[in-house]
Design an enzyme around this catalytic site. Structure first.
Site, PDB file in Angstrom:
ATOM      1  N   ALA A   1       0.806  -1.217   0.000  1.00  0.00           N
ATOM      2  CA  ALA A   1       0.000   0.000   0.000  1.00  0.00           C
ATOM      3  C   ALA A   1       0.844   1.273   0.000  1.00  0.00           C
ATOM      4  O   ALA A   1       0.316   2.359  -0.247  1.00  0.00           O
ATOM      5  CB  ALA A   1      -0.936   0.005   1.206  1.00  0.00           C
ATOM      6  N   THR A   2       2.138   1.161   0.273  1.00  0.00           N
ATOM      7  CA  THR A   2       3.007   2.335   0.223  1.00  0.00           C
ATOM      8  C   THR A   2       4.162   2.178  -0.755  1.00  0.00           C
ATOM      9  O   THR A   2       4.767   3.171  -1.143  1.00  0.00           O
ATOM     10  CB  THR A   2       3.583   2.664   1.615  1.00  0.00           C
ATOM     11  OG1 THR A   2       4.283   1.522   2.118  1.00  0.00           O
ATOM     12  CG2 THR A   2       2.474   3.027   2.584  1.00  0.00           C
ATOM     13  N   SER A   3       4.474   0.932  -1.131  1.00  0.00           N
ATOM     14  CA  SER A   3       5.554   0.722  -2.097  1.00  0.00           C
ATOM     15  C   SER A   3       5.361  -0.630  -2.770  1.00  0.00           C
ATOM     16  O   SER A   3       4.641  -1.503  -2.268  1.00  0.00           O
ATOM     17  CB  SER A   3       6.934   0.777  -1.421  1.00  0.00           C
ATOM     18  OG  SER A   3       7.102  -0.319  -0.537  1.00  0.00           O
TER      19      SER A   3
ATOM     20  N   ARG B   1       7.594  -3.722  -5.239  1.00  0.00           N
ATOM     21  CA  ARG B   1       8.920  -4.171  -5.651  1.00  0.00           C
ATOM     22  C   ARG B   1       8.788  -5.387  -6.552  1.00  0.00           C
ATOM     23  O   ARG B   1       7.745  -6.095  -6.523  1.00  0.00           O
ATOM     24  CB  ARG B   1       9.804  -4.471  -4.453  1.00  0.00           C
ATOM     25  CG  ARG B   1       9.604  -5.726  -3.673  1.00  0.00           C
ATOM     26  CD  ARG B   1       8.422  -5.854  -2.810  1.00  0.00           C
ATOM     27  NE  ARG B   1       8.171  -4.849  -1.827  1.00  0.00           N
ATOM     28  CZ  ARG B   1       8.737  -4.810  -0.622  1.00  0.00           C
ATOM     29  NH1 ARG B   1       9.664  -5.658  -0.287  1.00  0.00           N
ATOM     30  NH2 ARG B   1       8.344  -3.938   0.258  1.00  0.00           N
TER      31      ARG B   1
ATOM     32  N   HIS C   1      -3.320 -12.402  -2.085  1.00  0.00           N
ATOM     33  CA  HIS C   1      -3.428 -11.469  -0.963  1.00  0.00           C
ATOM     34  C   HIS C   1      -2.079 -11.483  -0.256  1.00  0.00           C
ATOM     35  O   HIS C   1      -1.592 -12.539   0.154  1.00  0.00           O
ATOM     36  CB  HIS C   1      -4.541 -11.886  -0.003  1.00  0.00           C
ATOM     37  CG  HIS C   1      -4.733 -10.938   1.132  1.00  0.00           C
ATOM     38  ND1 HIS C   1      -5.502 -11.240   2.228  1.00  0.00           N
ATOM     39  CD2 HIS C   1      -4.258  -9.688   1.349  1.00  0.00           C
ATOM     40  CE1 HIS C   1      -5.498 -10.226   3.065  1.00  0.00           C
ATOM     41  NE2 HIS C   1      -4.734  -9.267   2.547  1.00  0.00           N
ATOM     42  N   ASP C   2      -1.463 -10.330  -0.120  1.00  0.00           N
ATOM     43  CA  ASP C   2      -0.083 -10.304   0.370  1.00  0.00           C
ATOM     44  C   ASP C   2       0.073 -10.991   1.723  1.00  0.00           C
ATOM     45  O   ASP C   2       1.105 -11.615   1.992  1.00  0.00           O
ATOM     46  CB  ASP C   2       0.483  -8.882   0.391  1.00  0.00           C
ATOM     47  CG  ASP C   2      -0.392  -7.871   1.102  1.00  0.00           C
ATOM     48  OD1 ASP C   2      -1.357  -8.264   1.790  1.00  0.00           O
ATOM     49  OD2 ASP C   2      -0.125  -6.661   0.960  1.00  0.00           O
ATOM     50  N   THR C   3      -0.957 -10.922   2.576  1.00  0.00           N
ATOM     51  CA  THR C   3      -0.849 -11.609   3.859  1.00  0.00           C
ATOM     52  C   THR C   3      -0.844 -13.119   3.676  1.00  0.00           C
ATOM     53  O   THR C   3      -0.144 -13.842   4.388  1.00  0.00           O
ATOM     54  CB  THR C   3      -1.990 -11.200   4.792  1.00  0.00           C
ATOM     55  OG1 THR C   3      -2.034  -9.780   4.885  1.00  0.00           O
ATOM     56  CG2 THR C   3      -1.789 -11.772   6.186  1.00  0.00           C
TER      57      THR C   3
ATOM     58  N   THR D   1       2.291  -1.689   6.767  1.00  0.00           N
ATOM     59  CA  THR D   1       1.318  -0.621   6.952  1.00  0.00           C
ATOM     60  C   THR D   1       0.247  -1.062   7.944  1.00  0.00           C
ATOM     61  O   THR D   1      -0.181  -0.305   8.815  1.00  0.00           O
ATOM     62  CB  THR D   1       0.667  -0.265   5.601  1.00  0.00           C
ATOM     63  OG1 THR D   1       1.690   0.156   4.695  1.00  0.00           O
ATOM     64  CG2 THR D   1      -0.357   0.843   5.758  1.00  0.00           C
TER      65      THR D   1
END
Length: 473
Positions: free
Chosen positions: A16-18, A20, A235-237, A258
């Site tokens: 949500a902020t970066s 890669r 989902h990243d989690t 985040t």
């Protein structure tokens, strides 16, 4: 290389902020990660609210993949993960509009509209999700454009669509929409109908490890390779939990960036009234596991505070030095509720935290103590959630694994150990990218045909030994 020799894959990890792009290499059962691209990501304000700049995001992804191919021409596949709940609506092959950002304030009317048709206690029994006002089904009921869409794609599925043309919904991320049956893992067509939503919101489901599609000819030419895109825990989690080296059956995890996703991995959902009232969620994990957890506001509080101070000072702030100064001051006597709704939107975080504390926002001399208050408040929220997860699932938590960017914050790790009363094992930092890589590698057979999650986690613990923080009196 043969399937059992190992190889390399590309992991696109969007936060949500970066974001890669990483190369993951599997050699002799070992694991290596190489970051080849990193780029900023965040909300952009338009006339109608907060959005994601999806065109810029896609451009960064393609440039990163091109660099990954340049460095590792033998790449075997690509996997994509991102944050949950947000979506893009497509019609006639184009986006109807930029995807809304989950922190946009429009979703309140969607909450009222959903609960007027399906009371929350019934909703929880069907989808098992904690109440968050930005869950996808609430966003849909606040979005008049949904009726005009041919398909709705969650962010990682939208990125995969731009690369391959495929239209799918990966299961772990689809579980966060609120429209999946928590028991069967399939779309809840009856619920979708009661909410008056079109079939556009239910693309074909795929599981981690399945092939989504191959790069389109134009993308393959741009990147320099014709590669398959594999479904991972998108989902990243879900990807992060794959790479948590759970050391005991009763270990809790905190995936901290985040947000802090705090909970346990279970074989089945917990759908009791107590779990609903405690606002715990039952989200889909890789291999059909259940992520029984609660969202806790994480390093967002610290990053937004530092961002405000940098704007005030007109210069960059040395965060490691500030955290070291915070660790040297006495623990605060008063904390604030990290999940207070007043802290959810961007902008002037120090003043809003100060208001909760009943004080004035600090000047430069008071910043170290203010940071200590923030970190201890996050740690207390983590500890409360760990205890609640154990009680609701009838487990005695004996260790906490903290992964993600928060694992670099020694003050947070130690404070969490102190406040939970159990050891905290910190790392790996790049758990999300690692989980993405591991699912791809297993699909290629590089850990053997029958590798379990436990086997994958053993490889993580060997390659990235965690730091241990013992609780202090």
């Amino acid at each position: 290389m043969t399937a059992t020799d190992g190889g390399a894959v590309a992991a696109v990890d969007l936060g949500a902020t970066s974001g890669r792009v990483m190369i993951g290499r599997v050699r002799d059962g070992g694991l290596e990660l190489e970051q080849v691209a990193r780029f900023a990501n965040g909300p952009v304000e338009r006339e109608d609210g907060w959005h994601w700049d999806i065109d810029a995001l896609n451009a960064h992804v393609r440039a990163g993949l091109a660099e990954a191919v340049r460095r590792e021409p033998t790449l075997a596949s690509i996997g994509i993960d991102s944050w949950a709940v947000d979506y893009g609506l497509r019609r006639d092959g184009e986006l109807i509009a930029e995807p809304f950002h989950y922190r946009d304030q429009r979703t309140g009317r969607g909450v009222d509209a959903v609960h007027a048709r399906v009371p929350f206690d019934e909703l929880y029994a069907r989808n098992g999700l904690q109440f968050l006002p930005f869950n996808t089904l609430y966003q849909y009921l606040a979005d008049d454009r949904v009726a005009d869409a041919e398909v709705s794609l969650l962010i990682p599925d939208l990125v995969a669509h731009r690369l391959t043309g495929a239209v799918v919904a990966e299961r772990t991320n689809a579980s966060t929409t609120g429209l999946l049956d928590v028991r069967t893992g399939e779309w809840d067509d009856e619920l979708i109908g009661r909410l008056g939503l079109p079939t556009a919101v239910r693309p074909r489901l795929v599981a981690p490890g399945e092939t989504i599609g191959h790069l389109s000819p134009s993308v393959a030419a741009e990147i320099g390779a014709d590669l398959p895109v594999l479904a991972v825990g998108s989902h990243d989690t879900a990807s992060a939990i794959v790479a948590v080296p759970l050391s005991t059956p009763s270990a809790a995890y905190i995936s901290c960036g985040t947000w802090g996703l705090v909970g346990l991995e279970l074989a089945g959902p917990v759908l009791t009234a107590a779990a609903r009232e405690a606002n715990f969620t039952n989200e889909g994990g890789v291999d059909g596991r259940v992520r029984f957890l609660r969202n806790v506001t994480g390093l967002w509080l610290l990053s937004e505070t530092v961002r405000a101070w940098e704007a005030e000072d007109g210069r960059r702030i040395d965060l490691p030095a500030l955290l070291a100064a915070a660790a040297s001051v006495s623990p605060p006597g008063r904390l604030f509720a990290a999940n207070d709704p007043s802290l959810s939107a961007p902008g002037d975080m120090p003043s809003r935290i100060a208001a909760l504390l009943g004080t004035a926002a600090p000047g430069p001399a008071g910043r170290a103590m203010f940071v200590r208050v923030i970190v201890e408040s996050i740690a207390q929220a983590f500890a409360d959630t760990v205890r609640a997860a154990g009680a609701l699932s009838d487990r005695h938590v004996d260790v906490v694994h903290l992964v993600g960017g928060g694992a670099l914050n020694g003050l947070l790790c130690q404070s969490t150990a102190d406040r939970t009363g159990v050891p905290v094992l910190a790392g790996p930092v790049e758990a999300t990218a690692l989980g993405n890589v591991l699912v791809q590698a297993r699909a290629h057979g590089w850990f053997g045909a029958d590798a379990t999650l436990e086997h994958l986690r053993e490889r993580v613990a060997e390659a990235f030994p965690p730091r241990r923080f013992e609780p202090r009196p």
